[in-house]
Design a protein around this motif. Structure first.
Motif, PDB file in Angstrom:
ATOM      1  N   TYR A  17     -19.782   4.766  44.441  1.00 33.85           N
ATOM      2  CA  TYR A  17     -20.234   6.079  43.977  1.00 33.85           C
ATOM      3  C   TYR A  17     -21.510   6.501  44.694  1.00 33.85           C
ATOM      4  CZ  TYR A  17     -22.759   9.269  40.823  1.00 33.85           C
ATOM      5  OH  TYR A  17     -23.495  10.314  40.298  1.00 33.85           O
ATOM      6  N   LEU A  18     -22.442   5.566  44.853  1.00 30.38           N
ATOM      7  CA  LEU A  18     -23.694   5.891  45.534  1.00 30.38           C
ATOM      8  C   LEU A  18     -23.466   6.228  47.002  1.00 30.38           C
ATOM      9  CD1 LEU A  18     -26.077   3.176  44.007  1.00 30.38           C
ATOM     10  CD2 LEU A  18     -25.940   5.602  43.409  1.00 30.38           C
ATOM     11  N   GLY A  31     -20.179   9.211  46.750  1.00 26.93           N
ATOM     12  CA  GLY A  31     -20.456  10.337  45.864  1.00 26.93           C
ATOM     13  C   GLY A  31     -21.836  10.929  46.056  1.00 26.93           C
ATOM     14  N   ARG A  32     -22.788  10.107  46.545  1.00 27.50           N
ATOM     15  CA  ARG A  32     -24.168  10.575  46.681  1.00 27.50           C
ATOM     16  C   ARG A  32     -24.692  10.493  48.107  1.00 27.50           C
ATOM     17  NH1 ARG A  32     -25.879  13.811  42.534  1.00 27.50           N
ATOM     18  NH2 ARG A  32     -24.616  13.215  40.715  1.00 27.50           N
ATOM     19  N   CYS A  62     -25.061  12.579  34.705  1.00 26.02           N
ATOM     20  CA  CYS A  62     -25.161  12.574  36.171  1.00 26.02           C
ATOM     21  C   CYS A  62     -24.293  13.673  36.787  1.00 26.02           C
ATOM     22  CB  CYS A  62     -24.731  11.221  36.730  1.00 26.02           C
ATOM     23  SG  CYS A  62     -25.853   9.862  36.341  1.00 26.02           S
ATOM     24  N   ASN A  63     -23.281  14.127  36.035  1.00 29.01           N
ATOM     25  CA  ASN A  63     -22.409  15.187  36.535  1.00 29.01           C
ATOM     26  C   ASN A  63     -23.124  16.528  36.677  1.00 29.01           C
ATOM     27  OD1 ASN A  63     -20.205  13.479  36.669  1.00 29.01           O
ATOM     28  ND2 ASN A  63     -19.324  14.128  34.718  1.00 29.01           N
ATOM     29  N   GLU A  87     -28.082  17.209  40.922  1.00 30.96           N
ATOM     30  CA  GLU A  87     -27.956  16.854  42.332  1.00 30.96           C
ATOM     31  C   GLU A  87     -29.072  15.909  42.768  1.00 30.96           C
ATOM     32  OE1 GLU A  87     -25.440  17.666  44.280  1.00 30.96           O
ATOM     33  OE2 GLU A  87     -24.509  18.765  42.616  1.00 30.96           O
ATOM     34  N   SER A  88     -30.053  15.704  41.903  1.00 29.07           N
ATOM     35  CA  SER A  88     -31.212  14.886  42.244  1.00 29.07           C
ATOM     36  C   SER A  88     -30.873  13.400  42.166  1.00 29.07           C
ATOM     37  CB  SER A  88     -32.368  15.196  41.291  1.00 29.07           C
ATOM     38  OG  SER A  88     -33.414  14.242  41.442  1.00 29.07           O
ATOM     39  N   MET A  89     -31.119  12.687  43.260  1.00 25.98           N
ATOM     40  CA  MET A  89     -30.853  11.258  43.270  1.00 25.98           C
ATOM     41  C   MET A  89     -31.764  10.514  42.304  1.00 25.98           C
ATOM     42  SD  MET A  89     -28.715   9.209  44.605  1.00 25.98           S
ATOM     43  CE  MET A  89     -28.656   7.891  43.393  1.00 25.98           C
ATOM     44  N   VAL A 131     -30.356  10.967  38.817  1.00 20.87           N
ATOM     45  CA  VAL A 131     -29.197  10.068  38.702  1.00 20.87           C
ATOM     46  C   VAL A 131     -29.653   8.639  38.455  1.00 20.87           C
ATOM     47  CG1 VAL A 131     -27.288   9.012  39.993  1.00 20.87           C
ATOM     48  CG2 VAL A 131     -27.627  11.490  40.072  1.00 20.87           C
ATOM     49  N   THR A 132     -30.670   8.216  39.192  1.00 20.23           N
ATOM     50  CA  THR A 132     -31.185   6.851  39.031  1.00 20.23           C
ATOM     51  C   THR A 132     -31.730   6.636  37.621  1.00 20.23           C
ATOM     52  OG1 THR A 132     -31.770   6.787  41.380  1.00 20.23           O
ATOM     53  CG2 THR A 132     -32.777   5.132  39.949  1.00 20.23           C
ATOM     54  N   SER A 171     -13.811  13.624  43.631  1.00 22.23           N
ATOM     55  CA  SER A 171     -15.097  13.618  42.926  1.00 22.23           C
ATOM     56  C   SER A 171     -15.127  12.492  41.901  1.00 22.23           C
ATOM     57  CB  SER A 171     -15.297  14.963  42.219  1.00 22.23           C
ATOM     58  OG  SER A 171     -16.374  14.908  41.301  1.00 22.23           O
TER      59      SER A 171
END
Length: 423
Positions: free
Chosen positions: A253-254, A257-258, A318-319, A322-324, A327-328, A388
């Motif tokens: 995912y990372l 997806g990111r 997280c959906n 957009e910020s990593m 998400v973290t 996605s």
């Protein structure tokens, strides 16, 4: 030793998630095929739970655990050899090796539970349980970044050779250091008396006399007839769904997806891993604190289990970012909650008949790891069909909420008794 060996155990399972992005390119496989590769481990892991538990009850935790460690480490080394084969043979071989890995690792968590039940009294068992269970997060903190660096710097094959070699070395140390309480040279009679008085099952692995109780698979009926146990099994199933997402698809995912590279994904994954470790220690400490303060066993177990599973559902947010960094933070909160739920293994020693703790642990882990068969495959289909991970997040979050309800509905926890005469 339980902490170290279980960390290696989890690290060996996670090798495919760390190398998954590279293998999809090398072998030309898609997300659905990768999902089936992830689930190959779980198929065998589920099938091996009851036989593994029987082996533990029959031959003892130390011998079975040590041999399992050596064999699964050898299988891990072999996975690094598939690059020498043609692509079709490599794919088939990897599937078979992942299946064998799951089969051989099957006794690990039931063995952990048995060893803790033998070495710790009831009022200390919560923290002791989460210490070995929290090794999953230490594996993410230390081994995942190391594996990411090795894969990035030297190639994916070296990840398997490093982890397998580490396990083989530790297996030799295991046989030298680990013994049951009654056979350990550093345990005196006063300490044994303290353990016995506190409810520790110190004689669990003592050689059986002729005519002594022999476990049968039919003894599991007492567990399967209990509504309390079915709530526990459902909760464990949902908890393990979160675990398999983090161990299999999270690094992918990372990356996919990111947009991170494999080394960045390993480093980022370490941050939630630290939170999971802290959550596990917190859950165990809360359990033991509540018992010491006079709360019932049921309340002491339910509070961390229900709160932890509810926190696990926060990953769905997280959906919407957009910020990593956001998400973290969200993943860290979810894994902290997942860590708190690490006390669920205390339920095995709390509720199982003393004569079949190995098989009872195997049954508990079998129901939990059924989700390891379905979760990776379902996520693979979702990612393949939608392009996605958003749908996957909803699926995992829903499991967390259902698990919270299941643990809440356990009722009063009590030890079940066998329905046949024992010696």
């Amino acid at each position: 030793m339980l902490f170290i060996v279980t960390a290696i155990n989890v690290g060996d399972r996670a090798t495919l998630s760390i190398t998954g992005s590279a293998l999809t390119e090398v072998l030309g496989i898609n997300s659905v095929t990768l999902g089936y590769m992830f689930s190959a481990f779980a198929w065998a892991y589920v099938l091996g739970q009851l036989p593994g538990g029987w082996l533990l009850d029959k031959f003892g935790s130390v011998k079975v655990y040590g041999l399992s460690l050596f064999l699964w480490s050898t299988i891990t080394v072999a996975q690094g050899m598939i690059g020498f084969f043609s692509v079709p043979v490599a794919i088939a071989t990897l599937f078979v090796l992942r299946f064998l890995l799951g089969l051989i690792e099957a006794p690990v968590y039931p063995a952990n539970s048995r060893i803790v039940a033998a070495w710790f009294p009831l009022q200390e068992r919560g923290l002791a349980t989460v210490i070995f269970n929290s090794s999953m997060y230490m594996s993410v903190v230390l081994l995942a970044p190391a594996m990411g660096f090795i894969a990035h710097r030297y190639g994916w094959e070296h990840v398997y050779w490093f982890m397998g070699g580490l396990g083989i070395v530790v297996s030799l140390i295991w046989f030298k250091l680990v013994k049951p309480p009654t056979e350990h040279p550093m345990v005196n009679s006063a300490e044994l008396a303290y353990l016995r008085d506190g409810g520790a099952q110190v004689d669990m692995d003592k050689p059986k006399a002729k005519g002594a109780f022999v476990p049968r698979f039919s003894d599991l009926k007492v567990l399967l007839k209990s509504p309390m146990m079915w709530s526990i099994y459902l909760g464990k199933y949902c908890d393990t769904s979160l675990q398999y997402f983090f161990l299999t698809w999270f690094p992918v995912y990372l990356v996919k997806g990111r947009g991170l590279n494999i080394m960045e994904a390993g480093a980022i994954a370490a941050i939630p891993g630290i939170c999971g470790l802290l959550g596990a220690l917190c859950g165990g400490a809360v359990c033991d604190y509540l018992i010491r303060k006079g709360f019932s066993l049921s309340v002491a177990r339910k509070i961390p289990l229900v709160c932890g599973m509810t926190m696990g559902a926060t990953l769905v947010f997280c959906n919407f970012t957009e910020s990593m960094w956001v998400v973290t933070i969200l993943m860290s909160l979810a894994i902290f909650g997942k860590g708190v739920v690490a006390v669920d293994w205390t339920l095995v020693s709390d509720t199982s008949p003393k004569q079949i703790t190995g098989m009872a642990g195997g049954l508990f882990n079998m129901f939990g790891n059924l989700s390891g068969i379905f979760t990776p495959i379902v996520i693979g289909y979702i990612v393949q069909s939608t392009g996605s991970f958003s749908g996957a997040m909803y699926v995992v979050a829903a499991h967390a909420l259902v698990g919270a309800l299941a643990f809440l509905s356990m009722g009063r926890l009590r030890r079940l008794e066998l329905q046949r005469a024992t010696v």
